[in-house]
Design an enzyme around this catalytic site. Structure first.
Site, mmCIF file in Angstrom:
data_model
loop_
_atom_site.group_PDB
_atom_site.id
_atom_site.type_symbol
_atom_site.label_atom_id
_atom_site.label_comp_id
_atom_site.label_asym_id
_atom_site.label_seq_id
_atom_site.Cartn_x
_atom_site.Cartn_y
_atom_site.Cartn_z
ATOM 1 C CE1 TYR A 271 -3.944 -2.267 1.117
ATOM 2 C CE2 TYR A 271 -2.107 -3.500 2.055
ATOM 3 C CZ TYR A 271 -3.430 -3.434 1.654
ATOM 4 O OH TYR A 271 -4.237 -4.543 1.792
ATOM 5 C CG HIS A 282 -8.787 -2.234 -3.609
ATOM 6 N ND1 HIS A 282 -9.300 -3.350 -2.988
ATOM 7 C CD2 HIS A 282 -9.852 -1.550 -4.092
ATOM 8 C CE1 HIS A 282 -10.613 -3.343 -3.089
ATOM 9 N NE2 HIS A 282 -10.976 -2.254 -3.754
ATOM 10 C CE LYS A 313 -4.001 -7.192 -4.617
ATOM 11 N NZ LYS A 313 -4.867 -6.031 -4.397
#
EC number: 4.6.1.16
Length: 336
Positions: A271, A282, A313
């Site tokens: 993060y 997210h 991601k």
């Protein structure tokens, strides 16, 4: 027109330059003629734009140079996508080492000196040295001759996360984690360290990586200090723990919060901009930590990329050398 093999290239005589190079960017000029790389000659044979090479059609030419088949499949695909493509031969393109083709931007050709992609061809059963990536596109050819393009980069991994206040906490080392019974709330809420054991105000349990970092920075007091936590980590994981700790510390120093990536098959999910856990967004990256000289199969790389893409991601490999230097390499799917 017919070509003739000479010194590893296919020479096409008078009018070859005008027909192949000037009009379509094939080969390199040689007076009024042109010199073609074998992969270009194979493509022209397949199209019927070249009659033969020393009397050989496509079938015989490929049989005579069997290692040409896989690069030919990639070259053909890129050409059919509308790109001019230069084989990465010395004197033909700059920085030719480690690649097979330079793909020029649409509308440009080899005479423009522009580059859209630097492409390395890899067979599905081959191997990929990860520290050689970062500025190339892998063109992976599988056993059914289907192509997958993987773009690689060397990303800047940084963020804005961190602790604003000086905090301290006491912890107890228990097996493979550290328990803090009275940790300051900001350690979790703002710094996103650890997990609550049972409820919002319950004890905070820290991983060995988190505890080692906090102990080394003076936030956490634990019997034996950071050395005791690190020793426990090495007992559990060996050298892998040291590599992961190096990456963990570096991410924290760069304002990025690393949390376990176990359920994604990675070492960390990260993060970049954590203000508070209650407003947590997210994670952006999946990070795998590997030795600097790590080699993976194209299948393994593709699996990692596919999983990261499936959970929105980006896949990043953190390659750690013996001096604790880290090379970051990101890999993602590409449609040229």
């Amino acid at each position: 027109m017919e070509g003739h093999l000479s010194d590893g290239l296919v020479e096409v005589g008078p009018n070859g330059r005008e027909r192949y190079y000037d009009s379509s960017g094939y080969g390199r000029p040689d007076g009024a003629g042109v010199r073609l790389a074998p992969v270009e000659a194979a493509y022209l044979l397949a199209r019927g734009d070249l009659d033969a090479v020393d009397g050989m059609g496509l079938e015989a030419f490929l049989a005579d140079t069997p290692d040409l088949v896989v690069p030919f499949l990639v070259y053909r695909d890129l050409r059919e996508r509308g790109f001019y493509v230069s084989p990465a031969l010395e004197g033909w393109v700059a920085d030719h080492a480690g690649i097979d083709f330079v793909v020029h931007p649409r509308g440009d050709g080899p005479w423009d000196g522009t580059v859209a992609y630097r492409v390395r061809v890899v067979d599905e059963r081959g191997s990929v040295r990860l520290d050689s990536l970062g500025d190339v596109v892998l063109a992976v050819v599988d056993e059914e001759s289907e192509l997958t393009y993987l773009e690689t980069d060397r990303p800047a991994v940084d963020g804005t996360s961190g602790l604003e206040a000086d905090l301290t906490a006491d912890g107890v080392l228990l097996e493979d984690r550290v328990l803090c019974w009275d940790a300051p709330p900001a350690l979790y809420e703002q710094g996103f360290y650890g997990q609550r054991m049972d409820r919002e105000d319950g004890p905070l349990q820290l991983s060995l990586l988190e505890a080692a970092h906090l102990a080394a920075t003076g936030v956490l007091s634990v019997a034996g200090g950071a050395a005791a936590v690190e020793a426990r980590g090495r007992d559990a994981e060996g050298e892998r723990f040291d590599r992961r700790l190096t990456v963990y510390r570096t991410l924290r120093e760069r304002g990025v919060v690393p949390k376990t990536g176990f359920k994604f098959g990675a070492d960390f999910r990260t993060y970049a901009d954590v203000d508070s856990v209650s407003e947590l967004g997210h994670s952006e990256l999946l990070v795998r930590v590997l030795p600097a000289d790590a080699t993976l199969s194209p299948r393994d790389v593709a699996l990692d990329v596919r999983l990261a893409h499936g959970v929105r991601k980006r896949m990043v490999f953190a390659l750690v050398d013996d001096g604790d230097e880290i090379r970051w390499v990101s890999v993602s799917r590409l449609t040229p």
